[in-house]
Design a protein around this motif. Structure first.
Motif, PDB file in Angstrom:
ATOM      1  N   MET A 145      14.841 -12.789  -0.966  1.00 14.94           N
ATOM      2  CA  MET A 145      14.454 -11.703  -0.077  1.00 14.94           C
ATOM      3  C   MET A 145      14.133 -10.436  -0.858  1.00 14.94           C
ATOM      4  N   ALA A 146      14.935 -10.179  -1.908  1.00 15.82           N
ATOM      5  CA  ALA A 146      14.699  -8.992  -2.736  1.00 15.82           C
ATOM      6  C   ALA A 146      13.342  -9.083  -3.421  1.00 15.82           C
ATOM      7  N   LEU A 147      12.994 -10.288  -3.897  1.00 19.67           N
ATOM      8  CA  LEU A 147      11.705 -10.479  -4.550  1.00 19.67           C
ATOM      9  C   LEU A 147      10.562 -10.233  -3.583  1.00 19.67           C
ATOM     10  N   ILE A 148      10.670 -10.755  -2.361  1.00 18.93           N
ATOM     11  CA  ILE A 148       9.624 -10.558  -1.358  1.00 18.93           C
ATOM     12  C   ILE A 148       9.499  -9.091  -0.992  1.00 18.93           C
ATOM     13  N   ALA A 149      10.646  -8.398  -0.843  1.00 19.43           N
ATOM     14  CA  ALA A 149      10.622  -6.973  -0.514  1.00 19.43           C
ATOM     15  C   ALA A 149       9.935  -6.173  -1.614  1.00 19.43           C
ATOM     16  N   CYS A 150      10.249  -6.484  -2.873  1.00 20.86           N
ATOM     17  CA  CYS A 150       9.605  -5.789  -3.995  1.00 20.86           C
ATOM     18  C   CYS A 150       8.106  -6.049  -4.016  1.00 20.86           C
ATOM     19  N   ALA A 151       7.715  -7.285  -3.707  1.00 25.46           N
ATOM     20  CA  ALA A 151       6.288  -7.625  -3.697  1.00 25.46           C
ATOM     21  C   ALA A 151       5.548  -6.817  -2.644  1.00 25.46           C
ATOM     22  N   LEU A 152       6.166  -6.660  -1.456  1.00 34.63           N
ATOM     23  CA  LEU A 152       5.520  -5.895  -0.389  1.00 34.63           C
ATOM     24  C   LEU A 152       5.443  -4.411  -0.733  1.00 34.63           C
ATOM     25  N   ILE A 153       6.469  -3.909  -1.425  1.00 32.79           N
ATOM     26  CA  ILE A 153       6.471  -2.497  -1.817  1.00 32.79           C
ATOM     27  C   ILE A 153       5.437  -2.234  -2.905  1.00 32.79           C
ATOM     28  N   LEU A 154       5.421  -3.104  -3.909  1.00 38.42           N
ATOM     29  CA  LEU A 154       4.495  -2.914  -5.038  1.00 38.42           C
ATOM     30  C   LEU A 154       3.049  -3.203  -4.650  1.00 38.42           C
ATOM     31  N   THR A 197       3.612 -14.572  -6.652  1.00 38.61           N
ATOM     32  CA  THR A 197       4.872 -15.091  -7.176  1.00 38.61           C
ATOM     33  C   THR A 197       5.921 -15.212  -6.083  1.00 38.61           C
ATOM     34  N   SER A 198       6.055 -14.180  -5.270  1.00 32.59           N
ATOM     35  CA  SER A 198       7.077 -14.199  -4.215  1.00 32.59           C
ATOM     36  C   SER A 198       6.759 -15.256  -3.164  1.00 32.59           C
ATOM     37  N   ALA A 199       5.469 -15.486  -2.903  1.00 35.36           N
ATOM     38  CA  ALA A 199       5.090 -16.509  -1.923  1.00 35.36           C
ATOM     39  C   ALA A 199       5.549 -17.882  -2.383  1.00 35.36           C
ATOM     40  N   PHE A 200       5.385 -18.155  -3.668  1.00 36.09           N
ATOM     41  CA  PHE A 200       5.780 -19.457  -4.192  1.00 36.09           C
ATOM     42  C   PHE A 200       7.295 -19.568  -4.316  1.00 36.09           C
ATOM     43  N   ILE A 201       7.915 -18.585  -5.001  1.00 31.28           N
ATOM     44  CA  ILE A 201       9.354 -18.660  -5.258  1.00 31.28           C
ATOM     45  C   ILE A 201      10.146 -18.545  -3.957  1.00 31.28           C
ATOM     46  N   GLY A 202       9.703 -17.681  -3.036  1.00 23.21           N
ATOM     47  CA  GLY A 202      10.398 -17.533  -1.764  1.00 23.21           C
ATOM     48  C   GLY A 202      10.414 -18.830  -0.976  1.00 23.21           C
ATOM     49  N   THR A 203       9.268 -19.506  -0.936  1.00 22.15           N
ATOM     50  CA  THR A 203       9.191 -20.791  -0.231  1.00 22.15           C
ATOM     51  C   THR A 203      10.030 -21.848  -0.943  1.00 22.15           C
ATOM     52  N   LEU A 204      10.004 -21.823  -2.267  1.00 22.59           N
ATOM     53  CA  LEU A 204      10.757 -22.792  -3.060  1.00 22.59           C
ATOM     54  C   LEU A 204      12.255 -22.713  -2.763  1.00 22.59           C
ATOM     55  N   PHE A 205      12.808 -21.512  -2.908  1.00 20.21           N
ATOM     56  CA  PHE A 205      14.247 -21.360  -2.695  1.00 20.21           C
ATOM     57  C   PHE A 205      14.606 -21.464  -1.206  1.00 20.21           C
ATOM     58  N   GLY A 206      13.650 -21.131  -0.337  1.00 24.13           N
ATOM     59  CA  GLY A 206      13.882 -21.323   1.088  1.00 24.13           C
ATOM     60  C   GLY A 206      14.075 -22.794   1.423  1.00 24.13           C
ATOM     61  N   CYS A 207      13.259 -23.652   0.824  1.00 25.31           N
ATOM     62  CA  CYS A 207      13.388 -25.097   1.051  1.00 25.31           C
ATOM     63  C   CYS A 207      14.738 -25.607   0.556  1.00 25.31           C
ATOM     64  N   THR A 240      13.793 -32.624  -1.750  1.00 24.45           N
ATOM     65  CA  THR A 240      12.927 -32.671  -2.928  1.00 24.45           C
ATOM     66  C   THR A 240      11.456 -32.758  -2.539  1.00 24.45           C
ATOM     67  N   ALA A 241      11.154 -33.556  -1.524  1.00 23.68           N
ATOM     68  CA  ALA A 241       9.765 -33.685  -1.070  1.00 23.68           C
ATOM     69  C   ALA A 241       9.235 -32.353  -0.552  1.00 23.68           C
ATOM     70  N   LEU A 242      10.051 -31.652   0.227  1.00 21.19           N
ATOM     71  CA  LEU A 242       9.638 -30.348   0.755  1.00 21.19           C
ATOM     72  C   LEU A 242       9.434 -29.346  -0.375  1.00 21.19           C
ATOM     73  N   VAL A 243      10.327 -29.375  -1.357  1.00 19.86           N
ATOM     74  CA  VAL A 243      10.234 -28.447  -2.484  1.00 19.86           C
ATOM     75  C   VAL A 243       8.953 -28.684  -3.286  1.00 19.86           C
ATOM     76  N   CYS A 244       8.533 -29.927  -3.356  1.00 18.38           N
ATOM     77  CA  CYS A 244       7.328 -30.256  -4.122  1.00 18.38           C
ATOM     78  C   CYS A 244       6.038 -29.986  -3.357  1.00 18.38           C
ATOM     79  N   VAL A 245       6.117 -29.950  -2.011  1.00 20.05           N
ATOM     80  CA  VAL A 245       4.909 -29.831  -1.200  1.00 20.05           C
ATOM     81  C   VAL A 245       4.706 -28.423  -0.632  1.00 20.05           C
ATOM     82  N   LEU A 246       5.725 -27.872   0.018  1.00 21.47           N
ATOM     83  CA  LEU A 246       5.548 -26.608   0.735  1.00 21.47           C
ATOM     84  C   LEU A 246       5.233 -25.411  -0.173  1.00 21.47           C
ATOM     85  N   PRO A 247       5.960 -25.195  -1.280  1.00 16.98           N
ATOM     86  CA  PRO A 247       5.614 -24.053  -2.133  1.00 16.98           C
ATOM     87  C   PRO A 247       4.195 -24.129  -2.677  1.00 16.98           C
ATOM     88  N   LEU A 248       3.766 -25.332  -3.061  1.00 18.94           N
ATOM     89  CA  LEU A 248       2.397 -25.503  -3.550  1.00 18.94           C
ATOM     90  C   LEU A 248       1.397 -25.218  -2.450  1.00 18.94           C
TER      91      LEU A 248
END
Length: 222
Positions: free
Chosen positions: A1-10, A18-28, A43-51
């Motif tokens: 969440m902190a990464l996404i917030a920083c991305a929106l601010i910057l 970066t936040s779109a990929f990493i946020g989805t990754l750790f969300g899964c 594992t399947a979701l982690v490999c498909v959804l972030p990409l």
């Protein structure tokens, strides 16, 4: 969440990608662990959804495409031999560590111990094909590419290697020695990524090494 917030601010294209990929990754990962989903499904979701999220974000012209993360690159004799030497040395280092540390088998290897040897090795190889997908996209794709835009290629290769080592502190091998070995491994993969100009060879080397290391782990721990 902190990464996404920083991305929106910057409002930086690199930080938003970066936040779109990493946020989805750790969300899964978080959802899968919280709801107790089968590891295969997580594992399947982690490999498909972030990409998928990465590709959708890259279609927005204001953010720029994420093509540098997904380039295949080229395989030269230098890259081939570097990858081969890395796999061999990684296998030797693992055997030495396991014989010295005598680690208690993790739950995953405990499950493999109850299977016939050929089936245990087949399961290890199958895992080796899947796990590197998200690891390579995250460390050699997202992090290395975006960090290189900010601090340069050399610093990016070193930083992603450190993060890769920290992420494997509880892996196999584990502990401080395992972290250092994973950092060295991540550094070499970073070099291969830069010199090959793409992510394909790092994936091939990663899969091969995981299959070799996993098979050796099964043989040593059973």
């Amino acid at each position: 969440m902190a990464l996404i917030a920083c991305a929106l601010i910057l409002r930086s294209p690199a930080s938003i990608r970066t936040s779109a990929f990493i946020g989805t990754l750790f969300g899964c990962f978080s959802v899968g662990i919280h709801f107790g989903w089968p590891p295969a499904l997580t594992t399947a979701l982690v490999c498909v959804l972030p990409l998928g999220c990465l590709l959708i974000v890259g279609r927005r012209s204001s953010l720029g495409p994420a093509a540098p993360w997904l380039r295949r690159g080229s395989i030269t004799p230098e890259i081939f031999w570097l990858g081969l030497v890395t796999v061999v040395l990684g296998g030797v280092a693992l055997v030495v560590w396991a014989l010295i540390a005598r680690p208690v088998p993790a739950e995953y290897f405990g499950g493999l111990q109850r299977l016939p040897l050929w089936l245990a090795i087949l399961g290890t190889v199958a895992f080796a094909l899947v796990n590197p997908i998200w690891e390579e996209l995250l460390f050699r794709g997202v992090l290395l590419t975006e960090l290189a835009l900010v601090w340069g290629t050399r610093a990016a290769v070193a930083l992603q290697a450190v993060l890769f080592g920290v992420a494997h502190s509880a892996g196999f091998p584990s502990g401080i020695a395992g972290m250092i070995m994973a950092m060295c491994w991540g550094f070499v993969l970073g070099v291969i990524r830069v010199r090959s100009g793409g992510i394909l060879m790092t994936y091939v080397v990663h899969v091969t090494a995981n299959a070799v290391i996993g098979t050796l782990a099964v043989l040593i721990l059973i």
